[in-house]
Design a protein around this motif. Structure first.
Motif, PDB file in Angstrom:
ATOM      1  N   ALA A 126      16.476  27.528  54.473  1.00 59.10           N
ATOM      2  CA  ALA A 126      15.400  28.529  54.425  1.00 59.10           C
ATOM      3  C   ALA A 126      15.511  29.387  53.181  1.00 59.10           C
ATOM      4  O   ALA A 126      16.478  30.124  53.032  1.00 59.10           O
ATOM      5  N   PRO A 127      14.531  29.313  52.294  1.00 60.33           N
ATOM      6  CA  PRO A 127      14.568  30.244  51.159  1.00 60.33           C
ATOM      7  C   PRO A 127      14.094  31.632  51.595  1.00 60.33           C
ATOM      8  O   PRO A 127      13.527  31.786  52.677  1.00 60.33           O
ATOM      9  N   ILE A 128      14.309  32.627  50.739  1.00 54.10           N
ATOM     10  CA  ILE A 128      13.730  33.957  50.941  1.00 54.10           C
ATOM     11  C   ILE A 128      12.362  33.927  50.268  1.00 54.10           C
ATOM     12  O   ILE A 128      12.208  33.296  49.206  1.00 54.10           O
ATOM     13  N   TYR A 129      11.390  34.571  50.886  1.00 58.95           N
ATOM     14  CA  TYR A 129      10.041  34.570  50.315  1.00 58.95           C
ATOM     15  C   TYR A 129       9.701  35.920  49.695  1.00 58.95           C
ATOM     16  O   TYR A 129      10.101  36.967  50.211  1.00 58.95           O
ATOM     17  N   HIS A 130       8.968  35.850  48.588  1.00 63.81           N
ATOM     18  CA  HIS A 130       8.495  37.074  47.929  1.00 63.81           C
ATOM     19  C   HIS A 130       7.069  36.804  47.453  1.00 63.81           C
ATOM     20  O   HIS A 130       6.863  36.048  46.506  1.00 63.81           O
ATOM     21  N   HIS A 131       6.110  37.391  48.166  1.00 63.54           N
ATOM     22  CA  HIS A 131       4.703  37.207  47.783  1.00 63.54           C
ATOM     23  C   HIS A 131       4.232  38.452  47.053  1.00 63.54           C
ATOM     24  O   HIS A 131       4.291  39.551  47.609  1.00 63.54           O
ATOM     25  N   HIS A 132       3.808  38.245  45.818  1.00 63.12           N
ATOM     26  CA  HIS A 132       3.395  39.407  45.015  1.00 63.12           C
ATOM     27  C   HIS A 132       1.888  39.621  45.136  1.00 63.12           C
ATOM     28  O   HIS A 132       1.137  38.676  45.389  1.00 63.12           O
ATOM     29  N   PRO A 133       1.437  40.864  44.941  1.00 61.27           N
ATOM     30  CA  PRO A 133      -0.004  41.129  44.977  1.00 61.27           C
ATOM     31  C   PRO A 133      -0.719  40.310  43.904  1.00 61.27           C
ATOM     32  O   PRO A 133      -0.120  39.945  42.888  1.00 61.27           O
ATOM     33  N   LEU A 134      -1.989  40.045  44.135  1.00 62.88           N
ATOM     34  CA  LEU A 134      -2.750  39.227  43.185  1.00 62.88           C
ATOM     35  C   LEU A 134      -3.358  40.102  42.104  1.00 62.88           C
ATOM     36  O   LEU A 134      -3.661  41.269  42.332  1.00 62.88           O
ATOM     37  N   ILE A 135      -3.496  39.497  40.949  1.00 64.32           N
ATOM     38  CA  ILE A 135      -4.107  40.195  39.819  1.00 64.32           C
ATOM     39  C   ILE A 135      -5.621  40.251  40.054  1.00 64.32           C
ATOM     40  O   ILE A 135      -6.232  39.263  40.452  1.00 64.32           O
ATOM     41  N   ARG A 136      -6.184  41.403  39.819  1.00 63.01           N
ATOM     42  CA  ARG A 136      -7.634  41.570  39.995  1.00 63.01           C
ATOM     43  C   ARG A 136      -8.298  41.937  38.675  1.00 63.01           C
ATOM     44  O   ARG A 136      -7.631  42.433  37.776  1.00 63.01           O
TER      45      ARG A 136
ATOM     46  N   HIS B 106       1.690  21.225  51.610  1.00 64.04           N
ATOM     47  CA  HIS B 106       2.702  21.911  52.433  1.00 64.04           C
ATOM     48  C   HIS B 106       3.969  21.063  52.607  1.00 64.04           C
ATOM     49  O   HIS B 106       5.072  21.581  52.570  1.00 64.04           O
ATOM     50  N   LEU B 107       3.793  19.760  52.802  1.00 65.14           N
ATOM     51  CA  LEU B 107       4.973  18.918  52.980  1.00 65.14           C
ATOM     52  C   LEU B 107       5.736  18.770  51.661  1.00 65.14           C
ATOM     53  O   LEU B 107       6.961  18.922  51.608  1.00 65.14           O
ATOM     54  N   SER B 108       5.012  18.494  50.579  1.00 69.90           N
ATOM     55  CA  SER B 108       5.711  18.268  49.305  1.00 69.90           C
ATOM     56  C   SER B 108       6.447  19.526  48.854  1.00 69.90           C
ATOM     57  O   SER B 108       7.564  19.452  48.357  1.00 69.90           O
ATOM     58  N   VAL B 109       5.833  20.685  49.075  1.00 71.47           N
ATOM     59  CA  VAL B 109       6.455  21.909  48.567  1.00 71.47           C
ATOM     60  C   VAL B 109       7.767  22.214  49.303  1.00 71.47           C
ATOM     61  O   VAL B 109       8.741  22.642  48.675  1.00 71.47           O
ATOM     62  N   VAL B 110       7.832  21.953  50.603  1.00 74.57           N
ATOM     63  CA  VAL B 110       9.099  22.252  51.289  1.00 74.57           C
ATOM     64  C   VAL B 110      10.196  21.264  50.866  1.00 74.57           C
ATOM     65  O   VAL B 110      11.358  21.647  50.721  1.00 74.57           O
ATOM     66  N   LEU B 111       9.805  20.023  50.631  1.00 76.19           N
ATOM     67  CA  LEU B 111      10.810  19.047  50.188  1.00 76.19           C
ATOM     68  C   LEU B 111      11.289  19.368  48.776  1.00 76.19           C
ATOM     69  O   LEU B 111      12.488  19.319  48.493  1.00 76.19           O
ATOM     70  N   ASP B 112      10.351  19.734  47.912  1.00 77.61           N
ATOM     71  CA  ASP B 112      10.737  20.080  46.541  1.00 77.61           C
ATOM     72  C   ASP B 112      11.604  21.337  46.506  1.00 77.61           C
ATOM     73  O   ASP B 112      12.591  21.399  45.770  1.00 77.61           O
ATOM     74  N   ASP B 113      11.216  22.349  47.289  1.00 77.00           N
ATOM     75  CA  ASP B 113      12.015  23.581  47.292  1.00 77.00           C
ATOM     76  C   ASP B 113      13.448  23.271  47.727  1.00 77.00           C
ATOM     77  O   ASP B 113      14.408  23.790  47.150  1.00 77.00           O
ATOM     78  N   ALA B 114      13.598  22.397  48.715  1.00 75.04           N
ATOM     79  CA  ALA B 114      14.951  22.042  49.176  1.00 75.04           C
ATOM     80  C   ALA B 114      15.676  21.201  48.122  1.00 75.04           C
ATOM     81  O   ALA B 114      16.829  21.469  47.784  1.00 75.04           O
ATOM     82  N   ASN B 115      14.982  20.217  47.566  1.00 73.71           N
ATOM     83  CA  ASN B 115      15.636  19.332  46.597  1.00 73.71           C
ATOM     84  C   ASN B 115      16.001  20.046  45.304  1.00 73.71           C
ATOM     85  O   ASN B 115      16.943  19.665  44.627  1.00 73.71           O
ATOM     86  N   GLN B 116      15.246  21.072  44.967  1.00 71.02           N
ATOM     87  CA  GLN B 116      15.575  21.850  43.763  1.00 71.02           C
ATOM     88  C   GLN B 116      16.480  23.036  44.097  1.00 71.02           C
ATOM     89  O   GLN B 116      16.730  23.876  43.229  1.00 71.02           O
ATOM     90  N   ALA B 117      16.934  23.124  45.347  1.00 69.99           N
ATOM     91  CA  ALA B 117      17.821  24.203  45.799  1.00 69.99           C
ATOM     92  C   ALA B 117      17.260  25.587  45.474  1.00 69.99           C
ATOM     93  O   ALA B 117      17.968  26.470  44.973  1.00 69.99           O
ATOM     94  N   ILE B 118      15.968  25.762  45.772  1.00 72.75           N
ATOM     95  CA  ILE B 118      15.309  27.046  45.526  1.00 72.75           C
ATOM     96  C   ILE B 118      15.770  28.057  46.576  1.00 72.75           C
ATOM     97  O   ILE B 118      15.668  27.800  47.780  1.00 72.75           O
ATOM     98  N   THR B 119      16.288  29.197  46.117  1.00 73.53           N
ATOM     99  CA  THR B 119      16.744  30.226  47.062  1.00 73.53           C
ATOM    100  C   THR B 119      15.656  31.267  47.302  1.00 73.53           C
ATOM    101  O   THR B 119      15.645  31.928  48.337  1.00 73.53           O
ATOM    102  N   HIS B 120      14.760  31.452  46.307  1.00 70.35           N
ATOM    103  CA  HIS B 120      13.712  32.471  46.406  1.00 70.35           C
ATOM    104  C   HIS B 120      12.372  31.882  45.994  1.00 70.35           C
ATOM    105  O   HIS B 120      12.224  31.454  44.843  1.00 70.35           O
ATOM    106  N   VAL B 121      11.436  31.857  46.920  1.00 64.21           N
ATOM    107  CA  VAL B 121      10.081  31.388  46.603  1.00 64.21           C
ATOM    108  C   VAL B 121       9.253  32.621  46.233  1.00 64.21           C
ATOM    109  O   VAL B 121       9.028  33.488  47.074  1.00 64.21           O
ATOM    110  N   ILE B 122       8.854  32.690  44.963  1.00 65.66           N
ATOM    111  CA  ILE B 122       8.093  33.844  44.470  1.00 65.66           C
ATOM    112  C   ILE B 122       6.707  33.341  44.080  1.00 65.66           C
ATOM    113  O   ILE B 122       6.583  32.431  43.259  1.00 65.66           O
TER     114      ILE B 122
END
Ligand code: GLU
Length: 281
Positions: free
Chosen positions: A236-246, A197-213
């Motif tokens: 704060a990025p925008i989040y987009h959680h897609h349904p999982l493949i079954r 959780h900590l690494s992902v928020v730092l990476d998303d910010a450092n990579q200037a991620i606008t949309h977490v998909i």
């Protein structure tokens, strides 16, 4: 602002159909928005990451027709950033060392109140056994946790925008949600630079991620991640959680379902177009 998203697999096994769906969904959304798609290798857990999987992941993604718009970002190159963030939080008096094993936590956790979960996006909701211990007690073999109720008292609580089909809308991150559904999260596991959780928020910010998909299984994690961003002053990025493949029987594909590995389909002569069709894209 350029739309920029990422796909962040862990090099701990082969890519399967579920990964392909996630990567292609993010790639297609970036292309439709004339944005950028980045590849991040989540190798924070060095005890499980293998260079062979790292190579295989790149090979499978390339075969699927994906390209990335920046050099690959590997978490193992950024341990110092994660440590620096933990030191900042520690200097603010918001962290404590935790020596509890999984079994200790099981034993100390009381049955949750009716309607409240026992597990959250950071595992079993921590009963607080080590809370209050000074950081001067910390040794390499111990975890570092965030004292959530202290941390909450230092910031305005944020919200996040979700554009995925299942949870579309604005979600407030409330004190009650954080304390009862998540609990004090781990910032660094024993002998590891940082938690996911900590690494992902730092990476998303450092990579200037606008949309977490990413997959819907991580929707709940966004409440914690959005809070960590607020605490660290990150955008704060925008989040987009897609349904999982079954699978055919409706069962969610397990991360470790090697029969659905892209490599297995490739060996059997499948084409990238057939993979897209199989996952409904
Ligand atoms: N490595 C994580 C996973 O595969 C990435 C999750 C994320 O996209 O934030 O579950």
């Amino acid at each position: 602002m350029t739309f920029r998203t990422r796909f962040a697999p862990s090099p701990t096994g082969p890519l399967h159909l579920g990964h392909a769906f996630s990567a292609l969904t993010a790639f297609d959304m970036a292309r439709d928005a004339r944005g950028e798609f980045l590849l991040r290798i989540d190798d924070i857990d060095q005890s499980r990451a293998r260079p062979e999987w790292d190579t295989q992941i790149q090979d499978d993604l390339t075969w699927l027709g994906l390209t990335w718009d920046a050099p690959i970002w590997r978490q193992s190159d950024h341990f110092a950033d994660y440590r620096a963030a933990i030191e900042t939080l520690s200097a603010r008096g918001l962290t404590y060392p935790c020596s509890c094993s999984r079994r200790d936590i099981e034993a100390a956790a009381s049955a949750p109140q009716e309607g409240l979960p026992a597990f959250g996006p950071d595992g079993r909701i921590y009963p607080g056994t080590c809370r209050g211990r000074p950081m001067s007690d910390w040794t390499e073999g111990q975890a570092i946790r965030l004292d959530l109720s202290r941390a909450i008292a230092t910031v305005d609580l944020p919200s996040f925008t979700e554009t995925g089909p299942t949870h579309q809308g604005l979600h407030e991150v409330t004190k009650d949600h954080l304390l009862t559904q998540i609990g004090d999260p781990v910032l660094a596991r024993p002998h590891m630079a940082a938690s996911y959780h900590l690494s992902v928020v730092l990476d998303d910010a450092n990579q200037a991620i606008t949309h977490v998909i990413r997959g819907e299984d991580l929707f709940e994690a966004s409440f914690l991640q959005r809070f960590l961003q607020q605490l660290l002053g990150l955008p704060a990025p925008i989040y987009h959680h897609h349904p999982l493949i079954r699978d055919e029987t409706g069962k969610r594909l397990a991360k470790r379902d090697d029969a659905r590995a892209i490599a297995t389909y490739r060996e059997a002569g499948a084409t990238p177009a057939e993979i897209r069709q199989k996952i409904g894209l």
